[in-house]
Design an enzyme around this catalytic site. Structure first.
Site, PDB file in Angstrom:
ATOM      1  N   ASN A 188     112.131  32.894  59.583  1.00  0.00           N
ATOM      2  CA  ASN A 188     112.578  32.989  60.963  1.00  0.00           C
ATOM      3  C   ASN A 188     113.971  32.365  61.037  1.00  0.00           C
ATOM      4  OD1 ASN A 188     112.976  32.625  63.766  1.00  0.00           O
ATOM      5  ND2 ASN A 188     110.785  32.454  64.101  1.00  0.00           N
ATOM      6  N   GLY A 239     105.056  36.708  75.178  1.00  0.00           N
ATOM      7  CA  GLY A 239     106.085  35.874  74.573  1.00  0.00           C
ATOM      8  C   GLY A 239     106.762  36.477  73.360  1.00  0.00           C
ATOM      9  N   ALA A 240     106.535  37.757  73.078  1.00  0.00           N
ATOM     10  CA  ALA A 240     107.165  38.386  71.914  1.00  0.00           C
ATOM     11  C   ALA A 240     108.671  38.487  72.133  1.00  0.00           C
ATOM     12  CB  ALA A 240     106.580  39.769  71.662  1.00  0.00           C
ATOM     13  N   GLY A 241     109.436  37.887  71.240  1.00  0.00           N
ATOM     14  CA  GLY A 241     110.891  37.977  71.313  1.00  0.00           C
ATOM     15  C   GLY A 241     111.408  39.316  70.832  1.00  0.00           C
ATOM     16  N   VAL A 242     110.646  39.974  69.963  1.00  0.00           N
ATOM     17  CA  VAL A 242     110.978  41.310  69.450  1.00  0.00           C
ATOM     18  C   VAL A 242     109.743  42.175  69.688  1.00  0.00           C
ATOM     19  CG1 VAL A 242     111.811  42.641  67.457  1.00  0.00           C
ATOM     20  CG2 VAL A 242     112.453  40.234  67.693  1.00  0.00           C
ATOM     21  N   HIS A 302     105.035  40.994  64.523  1.00  0.00           N
ATOM     22  CA  HIS A 302     105.212  40.078  63.399  1.00  0.00           C
ATOM     23  C   HIS A 302     104.265  38.901  63.586  1.00  0.00           C
ATOM     24  CE1 HIS A 302     108.169  39.284  66.559  1.00  0.00           C
ATOM     25  NE2 HIS A 302     108.090  37.993  66.240  1.00  0.00           N
ATOM     26  N   HIS A 353     103.631  34.987  62.886  1.00  0.00           N
ATOM     27  CA  HIS A 353     104.299  33.720  62.567  1.00  0.00           C
ATOM     28  C   HIS A 353     103.373  32.877  61.699  1.00  0.00           C
ATOM     29  CE1 HIS A 353     107.618  34.092  65.488  1.00  0.00           C
ATOM     30  NE2 HIS A 353     106.754  34.818  66.166  1.00  0.00           N
TER      31      HIS A 353
END
Length: 167
Positions: free
Chosen positions: A57, A119-122, A127, A129
């Site tokens: 990350n 809350g997914a940034g992409v 993906h 974590h």
């Protein structure tokens, strides 16, 4: 008058400037597909499989924070084919083993945020974590300054995890 200490975190500016952007930076494919097109060290790709990969990350919560993802952009778990599903979870398992060997943490967090609301940034490329945790690793910096202190450069973490990867 008391002094005010400052912490420089210049590496965060790309994240700050992109905050709230609806579209990823220009290029072909999803953000992760573009990263996976780079050479391993440049893209911080720790391990490549046939259908999935593990990479560091770029904005980690802790040293050794991995993301395991399919090579193609898939937004939802049910969008994975059987081969991708099996390899994704195999890489999560192996990434966990590599983190334990390289960092000797007190625990490991494994999580998936599906969709922007979760809350997914992409959100267009799922993906998983995988990150090492230590007892007491949450400190005042994160709590009061929204800043994380990471004592290890990403390149060092990349080399350490590649060396510790099972097999």
């Amino acid at each position: 008058m008391p002094s005010l200490d400052r912490i420089w975190a210049g590496w965060r500016i790309p994240y700050i400037e992109a905050s709230g952007a609806e579209e990823p930076p220009p290029g072909e494919g999803s953000l992760f597909e573009r990263i996976l097109a780079l050479p391993d060290e440049e893209g911080m790709v720790v391990r490549r499989g046939r259908t999935c990969a593990a990479l560091l990350n770029a904005y980690p919560y802790s040293n050794g924070h991995l993301m395991v993802l399919p090579n193609r952009a898939v937004a939802e778990l049910e969008g994975l084919d059987d081969e991708e599903h099996a390899e994704l979870w195999s890489l999560v398992r192996d990434g966990t083993a590599a983190i334990k060997a390289a960092y000797r943490p007190d625990g490991v967090n494994i999580g998936v945020n599906l969709g922007r609301g979760a809350g997914a940034g992409v959100p267009d490329h799922l993906h998983v974590h995988v990150l090492p945790r230590w007892a007491g690793d949450t400190n005042f910096m994160t709590s009061v300054a929204e800043t994380r202190v990471l004592p290890e450069p990403l390149g060092d973490a990349w080399r350490k995890l590649r060396a510790a990867w099972p097999g």
